[in-house]
Design a protein around this motif. Structure first.
Motif, PDB file in Angstrom:
ATOM      1  N   SER A  71       8.846  -3.199   7.944  1.00 38.13           N
ATOM      2  CA  SER A  71       9.380  -1.970   8.536  1.00 38.13           C
ATOM      3  C   SER A  71       9.367  -0.801   7.552  1.00 38.13           C
ATOM      4  CB  SER A  71      10.806  -2.205   9.037  1.00 38.13           C
ATOM      5  OG  SER A  71      11.652  -2.595   7.970  1.00 38.13           O
ATOM      6  N   MET A  72       9.283  -1.075   6.257  1.00 39.51           N
ATOM      7  CA  MET A  72       9.227  -0.009   5.247  1.00 39.51           C
ATOM      8  C   MET A  72       7.801   0.501   5.120  1.00 39.51           C
ATOM      9  SD  MET A  72      11.741  -1.233   2.198  1.00 39.51           S
ATOM     10  CE  MET A  72      11.695   0.389   1.458  1.00 39.51           C
ATOM     11  N   LYS A  73       7.644   1.818   5.102  1.00 38.69           N
ATOM     12  CA  LYS A  73       6.317   2.412   4.959  1.00 38.69           C
ATOM     13  C   LYS A  73       5.879   2.367   3.505  1.00 38.69           C
ATOM     14  CE  LYS A  73       6.774   5.536   8.830  1.00 38.69           C
ATOM     15  NZ  LYS A  73       6.750   6.922   9.269  1.00 38.69           N
ATOM     16  N   ALA A 128      -3.355  -2.574  -0.395  1.00 35.71           N
ATOM     17  CA  ALA A 128      -2.283  -3.272  -1.115  1.00 35.71           C
ATOM     18  C   ALA A 128      -1.720  -2.295  -2.154  1.00 35.71           C
ATOM     19  CB  ALA A 128      -2.826  -4.520  -1.788  1.00 35.71           C
ATOM     20  N   PHE A 129      -0.713  -2.724  -2.881  1.00 33.38           N
ATOM     21  CA  PHE A 129      -0.085  -1.870  -3.873  1.00 33.38           C
ATOM     22  C   PHE A 129      -0.789  -1.958  -5.224  1.00 33.38           C
ATOM     23  CE2 PHE A 129       3.593  -3.078  -1.176  1.00 33.38           C
ATOM     24  CZ  PHE A 129       3.883  -1.813  -0.698  1.00 33.38           C
ATOM     25  N   THR A 130      -0.627  -0.908  -6.015  1.00 30.85           N
ATOM     26  CA  THR A 130      -0.958  -0.934  -7.426  1.00 30.85           C
ATOM     27  C   THR A 130       0.364  -0.808  -8.160  1.00 30.85           C
ATOM     28  OG1 THR A 130      -3.115   0.094  -7.101  1.00 30.85           O
ATOM     29  CG2 THR A 130      -2.187   0.211  -9.310  1.00 30.85           C
ATOM     30  N   ILE A 131       0.623  -1.749  -9.067  1.00 27.61           N
ATOM     31  CA  ILE A 131       1.872  -1.714  -9.822  1.00 27.61           C
ATOM     32  C   ILE A 131       1.585  -1.365 -11.269  1.00 27.61           C
ATOM     33  CG2 ILE A 131       3.115  -3.321  -8.325  1.00 27.61           C
ATOM     34  CD1 ILE A 131       2.541  -5.526 -10.399  1.00 27.61           C
ATOM     35  N   MET A 168       6.908  -0.940 -11.485  1.00 25.83           N
ATOM     36  CA  MET A 168       6.995   0.203 -10.592  1.00 25.83           C
ATOM     37  C   MET A 168       5.763   0.245  -9.682  1.00 25.83           C
ATOM     38  SD  MET A 168       7.416   4.251 -11.469  1.00 25.83           S
ATOM     39  CE  MET A 168       5.768   4.414 -12.102  1.00 25.83           C
ATOM     40  N   ILE A 169       5.970   0.582  -8.421  1.00 28.72           N
ATOM     41  CA  ILE A 169       4.847   0.765  -7.499  1.00 28.72           C
ATOM     42  C   ILE A 169       4.236   2.124  -7.802  1.00 28.72           C
ATOM     43  CG2 ILE A 169       4.156   1.037  -5.093  1.00 28.72           C
ATOM     44  CD1 ILE A 169       6.381  -0.918  -4.340  1.00 28.72           C
ATOM     45  N   MET A 184       7.436   3.846  -0.627  1.00 28.88           N
ATOM     46  CA  MET A 184       7.780   2.942  -1.723  1.00 28.88           C
ATOM     47  C   MET A 184       7.156   3.331  -3.054  1.00 28.88           C
ATOM     48  SD  MET A 184       7.925  -0.778   0.046  1.00 28.88           S
ATOM     49  CE  MET A 184       6.449  -0.639   1.022  1.00 28.88           C
ATOM     50  N   VAL A 185       6.262   4.315  -3.060  1.00 27.58           N
ATOM     51  CA  VAL A 185       5.645   4.756  -4.316  1.00 27.58           C
ATOM     52  C   VAL A 185       6.739   5.292  -5.234  1.00 27.58           C
ATOM     53  CG1 VAL A 185       4.052   6.411  -5.362  1.00 27.58           C
ATOM     54  CG2 VAL A 185       3.419   5.229  -3.251  1.00 27.58           C
ATOM     55  N   GLY A 186       6.771   4.796  -6.454  1.00 25.50           N
ATOM     56  CA  GLY A 186       7.784   5.190  -7.431  1.00 25.50           C
ATOM     57  C   GLY A 186       8.989   4.272  -7.479  1.00 25.50           C
TER      58      GLY A 186
END
Length: 72
Positions: free
Chosen positions: A5-7, A44-47, A37-38, A11-13
């Motif tokens: 449900s979270m966009k 997908a994400f980059t951390i 940190m995202i 979530m960046v940062g």
């Protein structure tokens, strides 16, 4: 796991904790339980890890899924 449900753009940062050991293409491993940190998102994400106080290096790892991290 981060809820669907979270966009992703919201979530960046944010800081998250890894739920398993994650490795990038250079062979750098981020251990389970490390706070990272995202940095960005796509499929997908980059951390990004925090900078080492001794050598001033940090690592970026892409291809991280919602199952690989949890919110703090």
């Amino acid at each position: 796991m981060i809820p669907k449900s979270m966009k992703s753009k919201d979530m960046v940062g944010m800081e998250v904790r890894t739920t398993r050991a994650i490795r990038n293409g250079a062979g750098i491993v981020v251990p389970k339980g490390k706070v990272v940190m995202i940095d960005s998102f796509g499929r997908a994400f980059t951390i990004k890890t925090e900078e080492c106080p001794h050598c001033r290096l940090s690592a970026y790892i892409s291809g991280v899924t919602r199952d690989d991290v949890e919110l703090i």
